[in-house]
Design a protein around this motif. Sequence first.
Motif, PDB file in Angstrom:
ATOM      1  N   ASP A   1       0.830  -1.284   0.048  1.00  0.00           N
ATOM      2  CA  ASP A   1       0.111   0.134   0.159  1.00  0.00           C
ATOM      3  C   ASP A   1       0.868   1.214  -0.027  1.00  0.00           C
ATOM      4  OD1 ASP A   1      -2.445  -1.623  -0.182  1.00  0.00           O
ATOM      5  OD2 ASP A   1      -2.327  -1.367   2.270  1.00  0.00           O
ATOM      6  N   CYS A   2       2.015   1.218   0.777  1.00  0.00           N
ATOM      7  CA  CYS A   2       2.814   2.295   0.856  1.00  0.00           C
ATOM      8  C   CYS A   2       3.415   2.506  -0.674  1.00  0.00           C
ATOM      9  CB  CYS A   2       3.992   2.270   1.734  1.00  0.00           C
ATOM     10  SG  CYS A   2       3.463   1.996   3.682  1.00  0.00           S
ATOM     11  N   LEU A   3       3.926   1.584  -1.262  1.00  0.00           N
ATOM     12  CA  LEU A   3       4.473   1.519  -2.691  1.00  0.00           C
ATOM     13  C   LEU A   3       3.567   2.212  -3.645  1.00  0.00           C
ATOM     14  CD1 LEU A   3       6.617  -1.658  -2.783  1.00  0.00           C
ATOM     15  CD2 LEU A   3       7.455   0.528  -2.479  1.00  0.00           C
ATOM     16  N   ALA A   4       2.347   1.622  -3.568  1.00  0.00           N
ATOM     17  CA  ALA A   4       1.081   2.026  -4.376  1.00  0.00           C
ATOM     18  C   ALA A   4       0.787   3.513  -4.246  1.00  0.00           C
ATOM     19  CB  ALA A   4       0.179   1.349  -4.130  1.00  0.00           C
ATOM     20  N   PHE A   5       0.985   3.943  -3.014  1.00  0.00           N
ATOM     21  CA  PHE A   5       0.663   5.264  -2.804  1.00  0.00           C
ATOM     22  C   PHE A   5       1.992   6.419  -3.384  1.00  0.00           C
ATOM     23  CE2 PHE A   5       1.342   9.338  -0.054  1.00  0.00           C
ATOM     24  CZ  PHE A   5       0.058   9.911  -0.387  1.00  0.00           C
ATOM     25  N   LEU A   6       3.039   6.035  -3.219  1.00  0.00           N
ATOM     26  CA  LEU A   6       4.150   6.740  -3.777  1.00  0.00           C
ATOM     27  C   LEU A   6       4.277   6.660  -5.440  1.00  0.00           C
ATOM     28  CD1 LEU A   6       7.208   5.743  -1.622  1.00  0.00           C
ATOM     29  CD2 LEU A   6       5.869   7.880  -1.514  1.00  0.00           C
ATOM     30  N   ARG A   7       3.680   5.639  -5.957  1.00  0.00           N
ATOM     31  CA  ARG A   7       3.494   5.418  -7.411  1.00  0.00           C
ATOM     32  C   ARG A   7       2.522   6.254  -7.884  1.00  0.00           C
ATOM     33  NH1 ARG A   7       3.260  -0.524  -6.386  1.00  0.00           N
ATOM     34  NH2 ARG A   7       5.388  -1.267  -6.434  1.00  0.00           N
ATOM     35  N   SER A   8       1.623   6.535  -7.111  1.00  0.00           N
ATOM     36  CA  SER A   8       0.415   7.464  -7.570  1.00  0.00           C
ATOM     37  C   SER A   8       1.280   8.838  -7.299  1.00  0.00           C
ATOM     38  CB  SER A   8      -0.787   7.340  -6.524  1.00  0.00           C
ATOM     39  OG  SER A   8      -1.294   6.075  -6.603  1.00  0.00           O
ATOM     40  N   GLU A   9       1.981   9.300  -8.252  1.00  0.00           N
ATOM     41  CA  GLU A   9       2.699  10.769  -8.068  1.00  0.00           C
ATOM     42  C   GLU A   9       1.937  11.869  -7.793  1.00  0.00           C
ATOM     43  OE1 GLU A   9       4.951  10.895 -11.766  1.00  0.00           O
ATOM     44  OE2 GLU A   9       5.444   8.678 -11.746  1.00  0.00           O
ATOM     45  N   GLU A  10       0.691  11.953  -8.619  1.00  0.00           N
ATOM     46  CA  GLU A  10      -0.162  13.198  -8.319  1.00  0.00           C
ATOM     47  C   GLU A  10      -0.485  13.239  -6.815  1.00  0.00           C
ATOM     48  OE1 GLU A  10      -3.999  14.990  -9.953  1.00  0.00           O
ATOM     49  OE2 GLU A  10      -3.029  13.461 -11.159  1.00  0.00           O
ATOM     50  N   LEU A  11      -0.980  12.173  -6.276  1.00  0.00           N
ATOM     51  CA  LEU A  11      -1.584  11.977  -4.833  1.00  0.00           C
ATOM     52  C   LEU A  11      -0.401  12.419  -3.723  1.00  0.00           C
ATOM     53  CD1 LEU A  11      -3.903   9.015  -5.032  1.00  0.00           C
ATOM     54  CD2 LEU A  11      -4.561  11.390  -4.453  1.00  0.00           C
ATOM     55  N   ALA A  12       0.657  11.811  -4.025  1.00  0.00           N
ATOM     56  CA  ALA A  12       1.883  11.718  -3.384  1.00  0.00           C
ATOM     57  C   ALA A  12       2.552  13.286  -3.029  1.00  0.00           C
ATOM     58  CB  ALA A  12       2.866  10.730  -3.743  1.00  0.00           C
ATOM     59  N   GLU A  13       2.600  13.757  -4.455  1.00  0.00           N
ATOM     60  CA  GLU A  13       2.838  14.984  -4.415  1.00  0.00           C
ATOM     61  C   GLU A  13       1.902  16.009  -3.628  1.00  0.00           C
ATOM     62  OE1 GLU A  13       3.748  15.932  -8.446  1.00  0.00           O
ATOM     63  OE2 GLU A  13       5.273  14.344  -8.624  1.00  0.00           O
ATOM     64  N   ARG A  14       0.681  15.766  -4.067  1.00  0.00           N
ATOM     65  CA  ARG A  14      -0.457  16.541  -3.472  1.00  0.00           C
ATOM     66  C   ARG A  14      -0.396  16.650  -1.860  1.00  0.00           C
ATOM     67  NH1 ARG A  14      -5.470  19.168  -4.126  1.00  0.00           N
ATOM     68  NH2 ARG A  14      -6.747  18.761  -2.618  1.00  0.00           N
ATOM     69  N   ALA A  15      -0.138  15.310  -1.293  1.00  0.00           N
ATOM     70  CA  ALA A  15      -0.139  15.376   0.030  1.00  0.00           C
ATOM     71  C   ALA A  15       1.068  16.000   0.563  1.00  0.00           C
ATOM     72  CB  ALA A  15      -0.083  13.659   0.474  1.00  0.00           C
ATOM     73  N   ALA A  16       2.218  15.877   0.148  1.00  0.00           N
ATOM     74  CA  ALA A  16       3.475  16.672   0.441  1.00  0.00           C
ATOM     75  C   ALA A  16       3.091  18.356   0.485  1.00  0.00           C
ATOM     76  CB  ALA A  16       4.474  16.442  -0.390  1.00  0.00           C
ATOM     77  N   ARG A  17       2.551  18.857  -0.789  1.00  0.00           N
ATOM     78  CA  ARG A  17       2.270  20.105  -0.863  1.00  0.00           C
ATOM     79  C   ARG A  17       1.156  20.740   0.233  1.00  0.00           C
ATOM     80  NH1 ARG A  17       1.743  18.945  -6.288  1.00  0.00           N
ATOM     81  NH2 ARG A  17      -0.495  19.195  -6.153  1.00  0.00           N
ATOM     82  N   LEU A  18       0.170  19.745   0.699  1.00  0.00           N
ATOM     83  CA  LEU A  18      -0.766  20.064   1.534  1.00  0.00           C
ATOM     84  C   LEU A  18      -0.250  19.877   3.174  1.00  0.00           C
ATOM     85  CD1 LEU A  18      -3.987  18.590  -0.151  1.00  0.00           C
ATOM     86  CD2 LEU A  18      -3.292  20.869   0.103  1.00  0.00           C
ATOM     87  N   GLY A  19       0.851  19.606   3.522  1.00  0.00           N
ATOM     88  CA  GLY A  19       1.477  19.457   4.582  1.00  0.00           C
ATOM     89  C   GLY A  19       1.519  18.132   5.409  1.00  0.00           C
ATOM     90  N   TRP A  20       1.043  17.113   4.643  1.00  0.00           N
ATOM     91  CA  TRP A  20       0.826  15.714   5.352  1.00  0.00           C
ATOM     92  C   TRP A  20       2.457  15.437   5.426  1.00  0.00           C
ATOM     93  CZ3 TRP A  20      -3.355  12.109   5.966  1.00  0.00           C
ATOM     94  CH2 TRP A  20      -4.497  12.755   5.573  1.00  0.00           C
ATOM     95  N   ASP A  21       2.732  14.980   6.631  1.00  0.00           N
ATOM     96  CA  ASP A  21       4.134  14.594   6.845  1.00  0.00           C
ATOM     97  C   ASP A  21       4.003  13.079   7.020  1.00  0.00           C
ATOM     98  OD1 ASP A  21       2.895  13.985   9.434  1.00  0.00           O
ATOM     99  OD2 ASP A  21       3.976  15.674  10.568  1.00  0.00           O
ATOM    100  N   ALA A  22       5.247  12.487   7.348  1.00  0.00           N
ATOM    101  CA  ALA A  22       5.513  11.116   7.408  1.00  0.00           C
ATOM    102  C   ALA A  22       4.903  10.412   8.451  1.00  0.00           C
ATOM    103  CB  ALA A  22       6.983  10.780   7.529  1.00  0.00           C
ATOM    104  N   VAL A  23       4.673  11.052   9.671  1.00  0.00           N
ATOM    105  CA  VAL A  23       3.954  10.399  10.769  1.00  0.00           C
ATOM    106  C   VAL A  23       2.303  10.530  10.473  1.00  0.00           C
ATOM    107  CG1 VAL A  23       3.073  11.049  13.074  1.00  0.00           C
ATOM    108  CG2 VAL A  23       5.233  11.179  12.534  1.00  0.00           C
ATOM    109  N   ALA A  24       1.744  11.464   9.677  1.00  0.00           N
ATOM    110  CA  ALA A  24       0.543  11.262   9.472  1.00  0.00           C
ATOM    111  C   ALA A  24       0.177  10.159   8.165  1.00  0.00           C
ATOM    112  CB  ALA A  24      -0.104  12.782   8.834  1.00  0.00           C
ATOM    113  N   LEU A  25       1.224  10.101   7.581  1.00  0.00           N
ATOM    114  CA  LEU A  25       0.973   8.839   6.554  1.00  0.00           C
ATOM    115  C   LEU A  25       1.304   7.571   6.811  1.00  0.00           C
ATOM    116  CD1 LEU A  25       2.162  10.942   3.238  1.00  0.00           C
ATOM    117  CD2 LEU A  25      -0.056  10.257   3.724  1.00  0.00           C
ATOM    118  N   PHE A  26       2.439   7.488   7.638  1.00  0.00           N
ATOM    119  CA  PHE A  26       2.957   6.108   8.026  1.00  0.00           C
ATOM    120  C   PHE A  26       3.199   5.875   9.341  1.00  0.00           C
ATOM    121  CE2 PHE A  26       5.129   8.058   4.237  1.00  0.00           C
ATOM    122  CZ  PHE A  26       4.509   7.090   3.088  1.00  0.00           C
TER     123      PHE A  26
END
Length: 225
Positions: free
Chosen positions: A131-156
């Motif tokens: 699931d983590c790998l699939a999220f990173l492959r979804s470049e648009e979603l992963a990049e959007r999460a980073a831009r919106l301030g999601w950090d590593a703790v909130a994700l993993f």
Amino acid sequence: MTRVREAVAAEFLRKALAADAVGVPELDIMARAAGLLGEGQNITHAKLFRQAKTSLGIRSIRDGFGAGGGWAWELPRHSKGRAPSPSSIGPRLLRYERPIPREWVEGVARLEQGGPLADVPRHRWRQFVEDCLAFLRSEELAERAARLGWDAVALFGCRHNYPLAYLGNAGLLWQVDGGRVVEVHPSWAVVDRPVNRSQRIFSRRDVDPQKIALPWSLGSDNVRR
């Protein structure tokens, strides 16, 4: 005999990676051809190569996140025996370093290479990593999460012990369980669940940093060997 085999595996990796990073599937083929890996074995799971990888300081790097993306192994840049020429994978990786935090990429790579946490069943751990790998492959979603301030703790992030028993404190990717993240917003995300094609809203939470850890940072006592 074991030390001899470890030395042979280390020398194989040192030569294979001397000039450049090499994809894991290609390393599998090369190791089998050299008689160091059996049919059906994978270099990332072979104890001999894991030990050699650690002793040489080899790191896993992501070669793209699309359908054709994969993992590669790379020697430290100043390792003895490595040619000074720049890695051909490096420039492709740099394209993702800014929008997608490097910590996420390298952390998930460590999850893929390592074993499950002691309190997580092996099949559930494999699903979490996928699931983590699939999220990173979804470049648009992963990049959007980073831009919106999601950090590593909130994700993993997860509890130090028995993370599956405390999913209410766990990060977004622990909630996916075989589904997929379909939307990311500043304070919430949508997970499409495989069961009955249902969707679940995950609210981004404020968590106690003393109780939550990143799974790739947990010590060896928390890892099932």
